[in-house]
Scaffold this motif. Structure first.
Motif, mmCIF file in Angstrom:
data_model
loop_
_atom_site.group_PDB
_atom_site.id
_atom_site.type_symbol
_atom_site.label_atom_id
_atom_site.label_comp_id
_atom_site.label_asym_id
_atom_site.label_seq_id
_atom_site.Cartn_x
_atom_site.Cartn_y
_atom_site.Cartn_z
ATOM 1 N N LEU A 226 1.068 -1.009 -0.043
ATOM 2 C CA LEU A 226 0.118 -0.474 0.560
ATOM 3 C C LEU A 226 0.999 1.193 -0.104
ATOM 4 O O LEU A 226 1.763 1.039 0.805
ATOM 5 C CB LEU A 226 -0.810 -0.056 0.770
ATOM 6 N N ALA A 227 0.080 2.513 -0.476
ATOM 7 C CA ALA A 227 1.334 4.135 -0.487
ATOM 8 C C ALA A 227 0.116 4.332 -0.813
ATOM 9 O O ALA A 227 -0.752 4.787 -0.486
ATOM 10 C CB ALA A 227 2.218 3.879 -2.173
ATOM 11 N N GLY A 228 0.260 6.033 -0.580
ATOM 12 C CA GLY A 228 0.164 7.308 -0.104
ATOM 13 C C GLY A 228 0.890 8.152 -0.478
ATOM 14 O O GLY A 228 1.907 8.337 0.498
ATOM 15 N N ARG A 242 -1.731 6.260 8.592
ATOM 16 C CA ARG A 242 -3.266 7.024 8.121
ATOM 17 C C ARG A 242 -4.154 5.980 6.658
ATOM 18 O O ARG A 242 -4.627 5.448 6.464
ATOM 19 C CB ARG A 242 -3.682 8.549 8.106
ATOM 20 N N GLU A 243 -2.592 6.260 5.774
ATOM 21 C CA GLU A 243 -3.302 5.396 4.268
ATOM 22 C C GLU A 243 -3.332 3.815 4.645
ATOM 23 O O GLU A 243 -4.029 3.725 3.990
ATOM 24 C CB GLU A 243 -1.765 5.636 3.290
ATOM 25 N N VAL A 244 -2.782 3.137 5.508
ATOM 26 C CA VAL A 244 -2.463 1.570 5.801
ATOM 27 C C VAL A 244 -4.734 1.374 6.126
ATOM 28 O O VAL A 244 -5.388 0.998 5.789
ATOM 29 C CB VAL A 244 -2.260 1.469 6.621
ATOM 30 N N GLU A 245 -4.871 3.138 7.118
ATOM 31 C CA GLU A 245 -6.203 2.512 7.632
ATOM 32 C C GLU A 245 -7.386 2.913 6.478
ATOM 33 O O GLU A 245 -8.512 2.524 6.428
ATOM 34 C CB GLU A 245 -6.667 3.511 8.915
ATOM 35 N N GLU A 246 -7.024 3.848 5.650
ATOM 36 C CA GLU A 246 -8.342 4.356 4.271
ATOM 37 C C GLU A 246 -7.870 3.701 3.396
ATOM 38 O O GLU A 246 -9.276 3.427 3.012
ATOM 39 C CB GLU A 246 -7.267 5.477 4.155
ATOM 40 N N GLU A 247 -6.701 2.792 3.308
ATOM 41 C CA GLU A 247 -7.257 1.946 2.141
ATOM 42 C C GLU A 247 -7.574 0.349 2.458
ATOM 43 O O GLU A 247 -7.978 -0.389 1.481
ATOM 44 C CB GLU A 247 -5.845 2.095 1.756
ATOM 45 N N SER A 248 -7.065 0.216 3.597
ATOM 46 C CA SER A 248 -7.606 -1.322 3.673
ATOM 47 C C SER A 248 -8.209 -1.514 5.768
ATOM 48 O O SER A 248 -8.538 -2.226 6.075
ATOM 49 C CB SER A 248 -6.315 -2.366 4.471
ATOM 50 N N GLU A 287 -12.693 3.224 -3.606
ATOM 51 C CA GLU A 287 -12.506 3.881 -4.888
ATOM 52 C C GLU A 287 -10.944 4.351 -5.165
ATOM 53 O O GLU A 287 -10.977 3.986 -6.736
ATOM 54 C CB GLU A 287 -12.802 5.561 -4.422
ATOM 55 N N GLU A 288 -10.510 3.879 -4.509
ATOM 56 C CA GLU A 288 -9.194 3.430 -5.087
ATOM 57 C C GLU A 288 -8.133 1.876 -5.358
ATOM 58 O O GLU A 288 -7.865 1.847 -6.184
ATOM 59 C CB GLU A 288 -8.180 4.017 -3.533
ATOM 60 N N MET A 289 -8.884 1.425 -4.052
ATOM 61 C CA MET A 289 -8.377 0.025 -3.994
ATOM 62 C C MET A 289 -9.284 -1.321 -5.088
ATOM 63 O O MET A 289 -10.673 -0.957 -4.974
ATOM 64 C CB MET A 289 -7.864 -0.522 -3.464
HETATM 65 MG MG LIG Z 1 -4.481 6.176 -0.214
#
Ligand SMILES: [Mg+2]
Ligand SMILES: Nc1ncnc2c1ncn2[C@@H]1O[C@H](COP(=O)(O)O)[C@@H](O)[C@H]1O
Ligand SMILES: Nc1ncnc2c1ncn2[C@@H]1O[C@H](COP(=O)(O)O)[C@@H](O)[C@H]1O
Ligand SMILES: [Mg+2]
Ligand SMILES: [Mg+2]
Ligand SMILES: [Mg+2]
Ligand SMILES: [Mg+2]
Ligand SMILES: [Mg+2]
Ligand SMILES: [Zn+2]
Ligand SMILES: [Zn+2]
Lengths: 335, 335
Positions: A226-228, A242-248, A287-289
């Motif tokens: 994951l990345a952001g 934040r990005e890990v929680e947002e994406e997964s 949305e992203e994944m």
């Molecule tokens: Mg993201």
């Protein structure tokens, strides 16, 4: 020369000699010096030549063009950036007579005119094509391409909207309107932009699996970390959480920095981390994944070595993601 | 909650809820919700109130203004940024009804009107004044100030020079000219800018001393870590080596990442490192630096605790430099 892991786009043998950027006379002479060479770009594609056939995946090198071949275009004053000087040994002081390297944007010329500058050349587009460069040159390419991408998109002063002009060997842009407040004090509007971005391997609470995902833009069957992008007011570790929680939907506690790599598409700084999760329930950001799953070590080994039964794979060794995944695999030989 | 060192401007209790930024209806309702509060700025100074007298150096807290008090100014559509929602426990799912926090730029109002919004308030300028905020709020301030500083300097599209407008709760700026090529694809010109910068404690080859310097802008008698902006095409470790060599002539080999901290003056990301030198001869960069010296551990302890016989000192604990220096002192108790 050091213990830090080296990533692909980070191997840059040049000494940037930033102290020379303000010396207009020196720069003008350097542009004209016999041993100076130019890395030529056309719409952000770089002029490169094929290497003699080998077994490695690095099949191209940067073309090094001479002034006499581009004199005609130089008359039009194209964007030209001083990349640095070839220093063979960091411990020997520079004479500043060593070969200099510049990047030049020849988008004003026609594509085949640029190709004709060098026999057997191609105009190599960005990612993933640029993964085929000799690793010894990938850092020069990263510096050159991100600088030209900046000049391409930042031709106007963001503070007042006037055109800006290039200074300091291409490392600065100055507003043409002398009344603009960007002339008072030092402002980031004048300097090249770099976008820090976190990329992380998430380890499961039991330490036995890692989280890999598929963004909607990925080639089929590829999974990666994951990345952001970092946001204002964050630390690297905050961004990872934040990005890990947002994406997964997974919650991360401790974060360990692994290594960084410039990513010149157009100007990211990838900050590679290993992140330790305290939960393992996945709630995908639709949305992203496209997908995100926990993978066991044996399966990750198959993906790294391209021997996975369903053909799943991870990015190649030139990507930070590959290096972080490999580090986790090395550290978990007991699993 | 984690083992990573926390630096001053990194303690942010808000959940940014970035998925809500694109939801205009939700945002509009959140602005008007009863429990929503606003952090008010005037020319990048923040409205703050004095805490009851205590012994700590943190003497102010952010004023939290209500909509009814600023309704008049809101009619003029000032720059307003959605900072996030107060989440008390990361493991409890949000209802999104929790108190929301916005930053608002009231530069259009007169200074004393802004001060009159809250009894006993001040308009606190940037560095070093902001070091006096409650640490629990320093991260909110960092997010808010760097976002408003971005809107202040980036009101025009750098690609075509047209005015741009704010979207996504203030996290995006979009070019007003629909013909502009910034509308094709995703471009960093639309997103907030963060400038990564390396700051490093350099350890001498014998491991017994560390290198501290004085930039020309420093207050008298203060010494700190060397530091410098990252350049396109560099890793963190490359920047550390280049800036140390540029500023002091010292050659660095291995680099160890320590921690990071947002530095909202206006939008830096400080990347704190410990760097191991292989040479110790100092050749000062006379343009940027006033002094640089090797200090022994006992002398550094005196500087950290403000007990140095000549009154030399290092930055306060709110600065990454302080934390890296302290880490080295802790690790070298044998010296
Ligand atoms: Mg993201
Ligand atoms: N500097 C930037 N460059 C490109 N996209 C950005 C940037 N900052 C934020 N974004 C947004 O971040 C999205 C990608 O998500 P992520 O990489 O997970 O943060 C993009 O689609 C943009 O909407
Ligand atoms: N993003 C930036 N913001 C401010 N100054 C910059 C930036 N990038 C490069 N500089 C230059 O870097 C100088 C400070 O040196 P250093 O911090 O050692 O890299 C400033 O005086 C500027 O000339
Ligand atoms: Mg992402
Ligand atoms: Mg993001
Ligand atoms: Mg500096
Ligand atoms: Mg610098
Ligand atoms: Mg410097
Ligand atoms: Zn301007
Ligand atoms: Zn535009």
């Amino acid at each position: 020369p050091d213990d830090n892991p080296r990533n692909y786009f980070s191997l840059n043998p040049l000494n940037r000699c930033s102290e020379k950027r303000k010396d207009k006379t020196w720069l003008r002479n350097k542009v004209l010096a016999d041993n100076t060479r130019f890395i030529a770009f056309h719409n952000l594609s770089v002029l490169a030549t094929k290497l003699p056939k080998g077994t490695s995946s690095q099949r191209y090198e940067l073309a090094r063009v001479e002034m006499k071949d581009i004199e005609l275009y130089m008359a039009a004053n194209p964007v030209t950036v001083f990349l640095g000087i070839e220093q063979t040994n960091r411990h020997t002081p520079l004479t500043f007579e060593e070969p200099g390297l510049f990047a030049v944007d020849l988008s004003l010329a026609e594509e085949d005119k640029v190709l004709s500058l060098m026999p057997d050349s191609i105009l190599m587009p960005g990612y993933p094509a640029a993964m085929q460069l000799r690793p010894e040159e990938a850092g020069i390419y990263a510096e050159a391409r991100s600088m030209l991408a900046w000049h391409d998109r930042y031709q106007f002063c963001p503070t007042c909207g006037s055109p800006s002009r290039l200074e300091e060997g291409g490392y600065k842009r100055v507003c043409e309107d002398m009344e603009c407040r960007s002339h008072n004090g030092v402002h980031n509007t004048c300097y090249p932009r770099t976008d820090p971005s976190a990329i992380m391997l998430v380890v499961s609470p039991d330490g036995k699996r890692c989280l890999l995902g598929r963004s909607k833009r990925f080639p089929a069957k590829m999974f990666s970390c994951l990345a952001g992008f970092m946001e204002p007011g964050e630390t690297i570790e905050d961004t990872v959480r934040r990005e890990v929680e947002e994406e997964s939907g997974v919650i991360v506690d401790r974060v360990e920095y692994h290594s960084s790599q410039p990513w010149p598409f157009p100007a990211s700084l990838m900050l590679g981390c290993i992140a330790y999760a305290t939960t393992d329930h996945i709630k995908l950001d639709e949305e992203e994944m496209e997908d995100a799953r926990w993978f066991s070590r044996p399966e990750v080994v198959q993906m790294l070595t391209r021997q996975h039964p369903q053909g799943l794979f991870v990015p190649p060794e030139q990507a930070v993601a590959h290096q972080i995944i490999k580090t986790w695999v090395r550290r978990t030989a007991n699993l």
